[in-house]
Motif scaffolding. Structure first.
Motif, PDB file in Angstrom:
ATOM      1  N   GLU A 445     -16.605   4.604  -1.200  1.00 19.38           N
ATOM      2  CA  GLU A 445     -15.276   3.919  -1.073  1.00 19.38           C
ATOM      3  C   GLU A 445     -15.291   2.386  -1.343  1.00 19.38           C
ATOM      4  O   GLU A 445     -14.561   1.913  -2.089  1.00 19.38           O
ATOM      5  CB  GLU A 445     -14.532   4.348   0.210  1.00 19.38           C
ATOM      6  N   LYS A 446     -16.356   1.705  -0.623  1.00 16.93           N
ATOM      7  CA  LYS A 446     -16.294   0.264  -0.694  1.00 16.93           C
ATOM      8  C   LYS A 446     -16.354  -0.303  -2.204  1.00 16.93           C
ATOM      9  O   LYS A 446     -15.858  -0.974  -2.644  1.00 16.93           O
ATOM     10  CB  LYS A 446     -17.295  -0.233   0.062  1.00 16.93           C
ATOM     11  N   SER A 449     -13.354   0.689  -4.208  1.00 19.57           N
ATOM     12  CA  SER A 449     -12.227  -0.318  -3.844  1.00 19.57           C
ATOM     13  C   SER A 449     -12.268  -1.586  -4.504  1.00 19.57           C
ATOM     14  O   SER A 449     -11.414  -2.188  -4.876  1.00 19.57           O
ATOM     15  CB  SER A 449     -12.105  -0.360  -2.328  1.00 19.57           C
ATOM     16  N   ARG A 450     -13.502  -2.141  -4.522  1.00 19.11           N
ATOM     17  CA  ARG A 450     -14.014  -3.411  -5.328  1.00 19.11           C
ATOM     18  C   ARG A 450     -13.525  -3.361  -6.741  1.00 19.11           C
ATOM     19  O   ARG A 450     -12.942  -4.377  -7.352  1.00 19.11           O
ATOM     20  CB  ARG A 450     -15.307  -3.749  -5.010  1.00 19.11           C
ATOM     21  N   ARG A 453      -9.868  -2.982  -7.431  1.00 18.74           N
ATOM     22  CA  ARG A 453      -9.169  -4.218  -7.458  1.00 18.74           C
ATOM     23  C   ARG A 453      -9.349  -5.173  -8.457  1.00 18.74           C
ATOM     24  O   ARG A 453      -8.224  -5.881  -9.176  1.00 18.74           O
ATOM     25  CB  ARG A 453      -9.486  -4.962  -6.071  1.00 18.74           C
ATOM     26  N   GLU A 454     -10.543  -5.363  -9.145  1.00 17.74           N
ATOM     27  CA  GLU A 454     -10.951  -6.134 -10.123  1.00 17.74           C
ATOM     28  C   GLU A 454     -10.129  -5.828 -11.459  1.00 17.74           C
ATOM     29  O   GLU A 454      -9.727  -6.469 -12.181  1.00 17.74           O
ATOM     30  CB  GLU A 454     -12.378  -5.922 -10.372  1.00 17.74           C
ATOM     31  N   THR A 459      -5.736  -3.140  -4.189  1.00 19.16           N
ATOM     32  CA  THR A 459      -6.617  -2.350  -3.790  1.00 19.16           C
ATOM     33  C   THR A 459      -6.032  -0.888  -3.902  1.00 19.16           C
ATOM     34  O   THR A 459      -4.818  -0.714  -3.951  1.00 19.16           O
ATOM     35  CB  THR A 459      -6.708  -2.578  -2.021  1.00 19.16           C
ATOM     36  N   PRO A 460      -6.910   0.154  -3.831  1.00 18.12           N
ATOM     37  CA  PRO A 460      -6.204   1.615  -3.949  1.00 18.12           C
ATOM     38  C   PRO A 460      -5.034   1.731  -3.157  1.00 18.12           C
ATOM     39  O   PRO A 460      -4.035   2.242  -3.358  1.00 18.12           O
ATOM     40  CB  PRO A 460      -7.549   2.504  -3.624  1.00 18.12           C
ATOM     41  N   THR A 461      -5.135   1.370  -1.637  1.00 11.42           N
ATOM     42  CA  THR A 461      -3.969   1.539  -0.752  1.00 11.42           C
ATOM     43  C   THR A 461      -2.756   0.850  -1.153  1.00 11.42           C
ATOM     44  O   THR A 461      -1.844   1.333  -1.152  1.00 11.42           O
ATOM     45  CB  THR A 461      -4.410   1.013   0.707  1.00 11.42           C
ATOM     46  N   GLU A 462      -2.981  -0.809  -1.612  1.00 15.68           N
ATOM     47  CA  GLU A 462      -1.988  -1.434  -1.921  1.00 15.68           C
ATOM     48  C   GLU A 462      -1.169  -0.760  -3.328  1.00 15.68           C
ATOM     49  O   GLU A 462       0.134  -0.569  -3.384  1.00 15.68           O
ATOM     50  CB  GLU A 462      -2.522  -2.578  -2.274  1.00 15.68           C
ATOM     51  N   TYR A 463      -2.090  -0.299  -3.969  1.00 17.10           N
ATOM     52  CA  TYR A 463      -1.500   0.421  -5.529  1.00 17.10           C
ATOM     53  C   TYR A 463      -0.768   1.865  -5.011  1.00 17.10           C
ATOM     54  O   TYR A 463       0.337   1.963  -5.683  1.00 17.10           O
ATOM     55  CB  TYR A 463      -2.693   1.049  -6.287  1.00 17.10           C
TER      56      TYR A 463
END
Length: 476
Positions: A445-446, A449-450, A453-454, A459-463
């Motif tokens: 997941e880390k 997620s990075r 975001r790039e 981030t996936p949660t924000e999206y």
């Protein structure tokens, strides 16, 4: 009666808590989806079917459409949550007599609900009587005595139906508007129905957007069932049979119904997997075979639109090019010959894009095959070297051809496909982020997620939150 819902607790709760016997009802079975329900209907007589709308394998809407064709005598009631209300209009159009809102279902209201449902059945059935648990129609009151009839269908439902007033209606005729822009006219025409169809066409030829359907084998069939069939014929029959310029058709209702296959979600998913690839673009044999199979299924207009809109997005992702925005919208395609023309245009546009590179047809096909393999299973960790070997090309030549034909380097293409798949899962499912990472081919997941975001700035949660909030605002 039969209860259909994918939630086992809901099914058991309804079976145990509702006072069925008080209203002369008996639950003969339960099913978790539409396909399971159809299997039960093959061997069990059912008068009343209560179905959820949102179910896996086969939805309630698809179940209702199938029941209307193959079991027209069954009464339909819909189970729904309050947020499913946009589907209620569709379910009522398909013949549902009532709906039960799950969030409003409590012990105090159950008796009122059943009383309301049975009242509607009594009101709508007229002179129906019950024999051995089956509903039997009184033929002399509600069934056609004529062998033939005529249906007049406007090719665009919004066409004014004033032309119906020009029909030579006689005492004893049955004339009714079966649907918006669709009329059913039945009389004891005898053999003259065929000549009458030609004559009627002449009288109505001022409006070429109207077709005439000569109906056979309607004697003994319930009027309501013929009307329901006519609506379905417009959606699954005429959609595929209409020919430009042809305005008179002859149809046997019995034969037509028997020719319509039962279509399950797996059939539609298989069609999507085929057409979302590009295997059909340069292969005439495959293209025409798939068209034949698709026509045999007689998918509804809504399903065709959904299938090719989704497939079109896959074509765009594969080619990194916009195809749908500059073409005729799928929502504007009404009849099968229009779909064929549209697909031919898509073939030409895709060939234009892939042929700009000036590579030979076998090379283009190999690169498209590689792109399809990536999109079909995004979880696979296939390196450029492995993919080049799969399509029988050298590493360096494959790399150059892929960039020239697809429009971006191989590794960049793989990354973009995975990000696009992640965006879909984030907006269309409630799948946990760590599970989405695995489903899109990332080791953890880390890292996912990075990288996400790039590429997106979020981030996936924000999206997910941003898209969900946007959807709620648009609904409001």
């Amino acid at each position: 009666m039969l209860i259909v819902d994918d939630d086992k607790l809901v099914r058991k709760g309804l079976m145990v808590l509702m006072p069925w016997e008080q209203f002369g009802l008996k639950v003969i079975g339960e099913a978790a989806n539409g396909e399971a329900a159809l299997q039960l209907l093959k061997d069990n007589p059912v008068d009343l079917l209560i179905t959820d709308l949102a179910m896996p394998v086969m939805s309630g809407i698809e179940l209702m459409r199938t029941v209307r064709i193959h079991y027209p005598q069954i009464w339909l009631v819909v189970l729904t949550f309050h947020q499913d209300f946009e589907y209620i209009q569709e379910s009522l159009r398909l013949g549902a007599i009532d709906y039960i809102v799950k969030t409003q279902l409590d012990k105090e209201s159950m008796e009122d609900i059943l009383q309301r449902i049975m009242g509607r059945i009594t009101e709508m059935s007229g002179n129906r009587s019950h024999m051995n648990g089956r509903v039997v129609e009184e033929k002399e009151e509600i069934q056609f005595q004529s062998d033939c009839g005529l249906a007049l269908i406007a090719l665009q439902p919004e066409i004014e139906s004033q032309w119906a007033g020009r029909l030579a209606v006689k005492p004893g005729d049955y004339l009714t508007e079966a649907d918006q822009g669709g009329w059913l006219w039945v009389r004891d025409f005898g053999d003259t129905v065929w000549l009458l169809g030609d004559d009627l066409h002449e009288r109505l030829k001022i409006d070429s957007r109207i077709v005439i359907v000569r109906l056979c084998d309607i004697k003994g069939i319930d009027k309501a069932d013929v009307i329901r069939w006519l609506r379905e014929f417009r959606n699954r029959g005429l959609l595929y049979e209409l020919e430009p310029g042809k305005r008179i058709y002859e149809v046997s209702i019995v034969a037509e119904q028997q020719s319509w296959p039962l279509v399950f979600d797996n059939d539609v998913h298989d069609m999507y997997n085929r057409w979302s690839s590009l295997s059909w673009v340069n292969n005439n044999l495959v293209f025409h075979e798939w068209l034949t199979e698709l026509k045999r299924l007689r998918l509804s207009k809504a399903k065709l639109e959904s299938l090719f809109y989704s497939a079109g997005r896959e074509w765009e992702r594969t080619l990194s090019a916009e195809l749908l925005s500059g073409s005729k919208p799928v929502g504007s395609l009404s009849y099968w010959y229009e779909w064929i023309e549209w697909l031919q245009q898509m073939r030409s546009r895709i060939n234009e894009i892939t042929n700009r590179s000036m590579y030979s047809r076998p090379i283009v096909d190999s690169i498209l095959k590689a792109a399809n393999l990536i999109t079909q299973d995004i979880t696979q960790q296939i390196s450029l070297i492995e993919m080049a070997r799969t399509v029988n090309m050298s590493r360096s030549y494959f790399s150059q051809c892929f960039k020239d034909i697809i429009g971006k380097p191989y590794n960049e293409y793989v990354r973009d496909q995975r990000i696009a798949a992640a965006e879909h899962l984030l907006t269309q499912t409630n799948m946990p982020i760590n599970r989405i990472a695995v489903k899109t081919g990332y080791p953890n997941e880390k890292y996912f997620s990075r990288l996400f975001r790039e590429q997106t700035g979020l981030t996936p949660t924000e999206y997910r939150l941003e898209r969900q909030n946007g959807a709620q605002l648009s609904i409001t």
